[in-house]
Design a protein around this motif. Structure first.
Motif, PDB file in Angstrom:
ATOM      1  N   ASP A 139      -6.520 -19.289   8.071  1.00  0.00           N
ATOM      2  CA  ASP A 139      -6.276 -18.789   6.715  1.00  0.00           C
ATOM      3  C   ASP A 139      -6.852 -17.391   6.531  1.00  0.00           C
ATOM      4  OD1 ASP A 139      -5.009 -21.170   6.141  1.00  0.00           O
ATOM      5  OD2 ASP A 139      -6.742 -22.049   5.102  1.00  0.00           O
ATOM      6  N   LEU A 140      -8.042 -17.153   7.074  1.00  0.00           N
ATOM      7  CA  LEU A 140      -8.652 -15.821   6.988  1.00  0.00           C
ATOM      8  C   LEU A 140      -7.806 -14.786   7.716  1.00  0.00           C
ATOM      9  CD1 LEU A 140     -12.450 -16.657   7.519  1.00  0.00           C
ATOM     10  CD2 LEU A 140     -11.348 -15.843   5.421  1.00  0.00           C
ATOM     11  N   ALA A 141      -7.288 -15.142   8.888  1.00  0.00           N
ATOM     12  CA  ALA A 141      -6.447 -14.223   9.657  1.00  0.00           C
ATOM     13  C   ALA A 141      -5.160 -13.915   8.903  1.00  0.00           C
ATOM     14  CB  ALA A 141      -6.139 -14.810  11.034  1.00  0.00           C
ATOM     15  N   ALA A 142      -4.567 -14.915   8.265  1.00  0.00           N
ATOM     16  CA  ALA A 142      -3.341 -14.697   7.489  1.00  0.00           C
ATOM     17  C   ALA A 142      -3.612 -13.760   6.312  1.00  0.00           C
ATOM     18  CB  ALA A 142      -2.781 -16.027   7.008  1.00  0.00           C
ATOM     19  N   ALA A 143      -4.744 -13.962   5.641  1.00  0.00           N
ATOM     20  CA  ALA A 143      -5.101 -13.092   4.510  1.00  0.00           C
ATOM     21  C   ALA A 143      -5.348 -11.668   4.990  1.00  0.00           C
ATOM     22  CB  ALA A 143      -6.326 -13.642   3.795  1.00  0.00           C
ATOM     23  N   ALA A 144      -6.015 -11.517   6.126  1.00  0.00           N
ATOM     24  CA  ALA A 144      -6.279 -10.179   6.670  1.00  0.00           C
ATOM     25  C   ALA A 144      -4.971  -9.499   7.076  1.00  0.00           C
ATOM     26  CB  ALA A 144      -7.224 -10.280   7.870  1.00  0.00           C
ATOM     27  N   ARG A 145      -4.062 -10.257   7.654  1.00  0.00           N
ATOM     28  CA  ARG A 145      -2.767  -9.707   8.039  1.00  0.00           C
ATOM     29  C   ARG A 145      -1.995  -9.231   6.812  1.00  0.00           C
ATOM     30  NH1 ARG A 145      -0.569 -14.045   9.866  1.00  0.00           N
ATOM     31  NH2 ARG A 145      -1.916 -14.100  11.682  1.00  0.00           N
ATOM     32  N   GLU A 146      -2.024 -10.013   5.752  1.00  0.00           N
ATOM     33  CA  GLU A 146      -1.341  -9.659   4.508  1.00  0.00           C
ATOM     34  C   GLU A 146      -1.942  -8.387   3.906  1.00  0.00           C
ATOM     35  OE1 GLU A 146      -1.049 -11.910   0.331  1.00  0.00           O
ATOM     36  OE2 GLU A 146      -0.403 -13.124   2.042  1.00  0.00           O
ATOM     37  N   GLU A 147      -3.260  -8.321   3.897  1.00  0.00           N
ATOM     38  CA  GLU A 147      -3.946  -7.134   3.364  1.00  0.00           C
ATOM     39  C   GLU A 147      -3.610  -5.910   4.210  1.00  0.00           C
ATOM     40  OE1 GLU A 147      -6.354  -4.856   0.849  1.00  0.00           O
ATOM     41  OE2 GLU A 147      -5.620  -6.897   0.599  1.00  0.00           O
ATOM     42  N   ASN A 148      -3.548  -6.088   5.518  1.00  0.00           N
ATOM     43  CA  ASN A 148      -3.219  -4.991   6.417  1.00  0.00           C
ATOM     44  C   ASN A 148      -1.812  -4.452   6.142  1.00  0.00           C
ATOM     45  OD1 ASN A 148      -3.670  -3.200   8.548  1.00  0.00           O
ATOM     46  ND2 ASN A 148      -2.797  -4.601  10.051  1.00  0.00           N
ATOM     47  N   GLU A 149      -0.861  -5.361   5.905  1.00  0.00           N
ATOM     48  CA  GLU A 149       0.509  -4.941   5.597  1.00  0.00           C
ATOM     49  C   GLU A 149       0.564  -4.156   4.290  1.00  0.00           C
ATOM     50  OE1 GLU A 149       2.675  -8.612   5.688  1.00  0.00           O
ATOM     51  OE2 GLU A 149       2.639  -8.713   7.880  1.00  0.00           O
ATOM     52  N   LYS A 150      -0.204  -4.598   3.289  1.00  0.00           N
ATOM     53  CA  LYS A 150      -0.257  -3.870   2.011  1.00  0.00           C
ATOM     54  C   LYS A 150      -0.831  -2.473   2.213  1.00  0.00           C
ATOM     55  CE  LYS A 150      -0.933  -7.890  -0.994  1.00  0.00           C
ATOM     56  NZ  LYS A 150      -1.910  -8.583  -1.864  1.00  0.00           N
ATOM     57  N   LEU A 151      -1.903  -2.387   2.997  1.00  0.00           N
ATOM     58  CA  LEU A 151      -2.530  -1.086   3.242  1.00  0.00           C
ATOM     59  C   LEU A 151      -1.616  -0.167   4.040  1.00  0.00           C
ATOM     60  CD1 LEU A 151      -6.219  -2.179   3.974  1.00  0.00           C
ATOM     61  CD2 LEU A 151      -5.344  -1.016   1.933  1.00  0.00           C
ATOM     62  N   GLU A 152      -0.863  -0.724   4.974  1.00  0.00           N
ATOM     63  CA  GLU A 152       0.093   0.093   5.738  1.00  0.00           C
ATOM     64  C   GLU A 152       1.162   0.663   4.807  1.00  0.00           C
ATOM     65  OE1 GLU A 152       1.653  -2.409   8.823  1.00  0.00           O
ATOM     66  OE2 GLU A 152       0.030  -1.912  10.204  1.00  0.00           O
ATOM     67  N   ALA A 153       1.659  -0.139   3.894  1.00  0.00           N
ATOM     68  CA  ALA A 153       2.672   0.327   2.946  1.00  0.00           C
ATOM     69  C   ALA A 153       2.089   1.404   2.040  1.00  0.00           C
ATOM     70  CB  ALA A 153       3.198  -0.840   2.121  1.00  0.00           C
ATOM     71  N   ARG A 154       0.874   1.204   1.587  1.00  0.00           N
ATOM     72  CA  ARG A 154       0.224   2.198   0.720  1.00  0.00           C
ATOM     73  C   ARG A 154      -0.001   3.507   1.466  1.00  0.00           C
ATOM     74  NH1 ARG A 154      -5.710   1.584  -2.026  1.00  0.00           N
ATOM     75  NH2 ARG A 154      -5.630   3.513  -3.212  1.00  0.00           N
ATOM     76  N   LEU A 155      -0.446   3.412   2.708  1.00  0.00           N
ATOM     77  CA  LEU A 155      -0.666   4.605   3.527  1.00  0.00           C
ATOM     78  C   LEU A 155       0.642   5.350   3.761  1.00  0.00           C
ATOM     79  CD1 LEU A 155      -2.551   6.362   5.225  1.00  0.00           C
ATOM     80  CD2 LEU A 155      -2.097   4.838   7.147  1.00  0.00           C
ATOM     81  N   ALA A 156       1.710   4.619   4.033  1.00  0.00           N
ATOM     82  CA  ALA A 156       3.012   5.269   4.246  1.00  0.00           C
ATOM     83  C   ALA A 156       3.452   5.998   2.975  1.00  0.00           C
ATOM     84  CB  ALA A 156       4.043   4.229   4.654  1.00  0.00           C
ATOM     85  N   ALA A 157       3.234   5.386   1.809  1.00  0.00           N
ATOM     86  CA  ALA A 157       3.605   6.035   0.545  1.00  0.00           C
ATOM     87  C   ALA A 157       2.766   7.290   0.318  1.00  0.00           C
ATOM     88  CB  ALA A 157       3.429   5.048  -0.614  1.00  0.00           C
ATOM     89  N   LEU A 158       1.463   7.214   0.596  1.00  0.00           N
ATOM     90  CA  LEU A 158       0.599   8.387   0.419  1.00  0.00           C
ATOM     91  C   LEU A 158       0.974   9.507   1.383  1.00  0.00           C
ATOM     92  CD1 LEU A 158      -2.878   6.678  -0.108  1.00  0.00           C
ATOM     93  CD2 LEU A 158      -1.531   7.940  -1.814  1.00  0.00           C
ATOM     94  N   GLU A 159       1.299   9.155   2.628  1.00  0.00           N
ATOM     95  CA  GLU A 159       1.715  10.168   3.600  1.00  0.00           C
ATOM     96  C   GLU A 159       3.026  10.824   3.175  1.00  0.00           C
ATOM     97  OE1 GLU A 159       1.698   7.937   7.263  1.00  0.00           O
ATOM     98  OE2 GLU A 159      -0.339   8.571   7.735  1.00  0.00           O
ATOM     99  N   ALA A 160       3.929  10.046   2.590  1.00  0.00           N
ATOM    100  CA  ALA A 160       5.194  10.606   2.101  1.00  0.00           C
ATOM    101  C   ALA A 160       4.928  11.578   0.959  1.00  0.00           C
ATOM    102  CB  ALA A 160       6.129   9.489   1.663  1.00  0.00           C
ATOM    103  N   ARG A 161       4.036  11.206   0.033  1.00  0.00           N
ATOM    104  CA  ARG A 161       3.692  12.114  -1.078  1.00  0.00           C
ATOM    105  C   ARG A 161       3.044  13.375  -0.561  1.00  0.00           C
ATOM    106  NH1 ARG A 161       0.285   9.133  -5.512  1.00  0.00           N
ATOM    107  NH2 ARG A 161       0.039  11.293  -6.167  1.00  0.00           N
ATOM    108  N   LEU A 162       2.155  13.251   0.419  1.00  0.00           N
ATOM    109  CA  LEU A 162       1.473  14.407   0.993  1.00  0.00           C
ATOM    110  C   LEU A 162       2.470  15.314   1.694  1.00  0.00           C
ATOM    111  CD1 LEU A 162      -1.217  15.826   1.561  1.00  0.00           C
ATOM    112  CD2 LEU A 162      -1.402  14.460   3.636  1.00  0.00           C
TER     113      LEU A 162
END
Length: 88
Positions: free
Chosen positions: A58-81
């Protein structure tokens, strides 16, 4: 003669019944010993319990989900930059 034969069969039936009871007791005892031995071996091997495994899963699944959210956020920030850095 029939009474003697009947008594022999009764005694034989009683003996078989007792033997079946003893066999059941031996089977239960053997199962108990084998289960205890298996648990001891598993403890020595330091195998995780099902609850521990499920918790880490369960912890690994939660970490994976959080990682996917952070990847999407990083991609959006890089696009804005990239938009800000592009001269118009």
């Amino acid at each position: 003669m029939t009474q003697t034969t009947s008594r022999i069969f009764d005694d034989f039936a009683r003996l078989m019944n007792d033997a079946a009871g003893v066999a059941t007791g031996v089977r239960r005892e053997a199962e108990t010993v084998m289960r205890a031995q298996a648990e001891r071996v598993l403890r020595e091997l330091d195998v995780v319990t099902r609850e521990e495994f499920d918790t880490v899963k369960d912890l690994a699944a939660a970490a994976r989900e959080e990682n996917e959210k952070l990847e999407a956020r990083l991609a959006a920030l890089e696009a804005r930059l990239a938009k800000l850095e592009t001269p118009e």
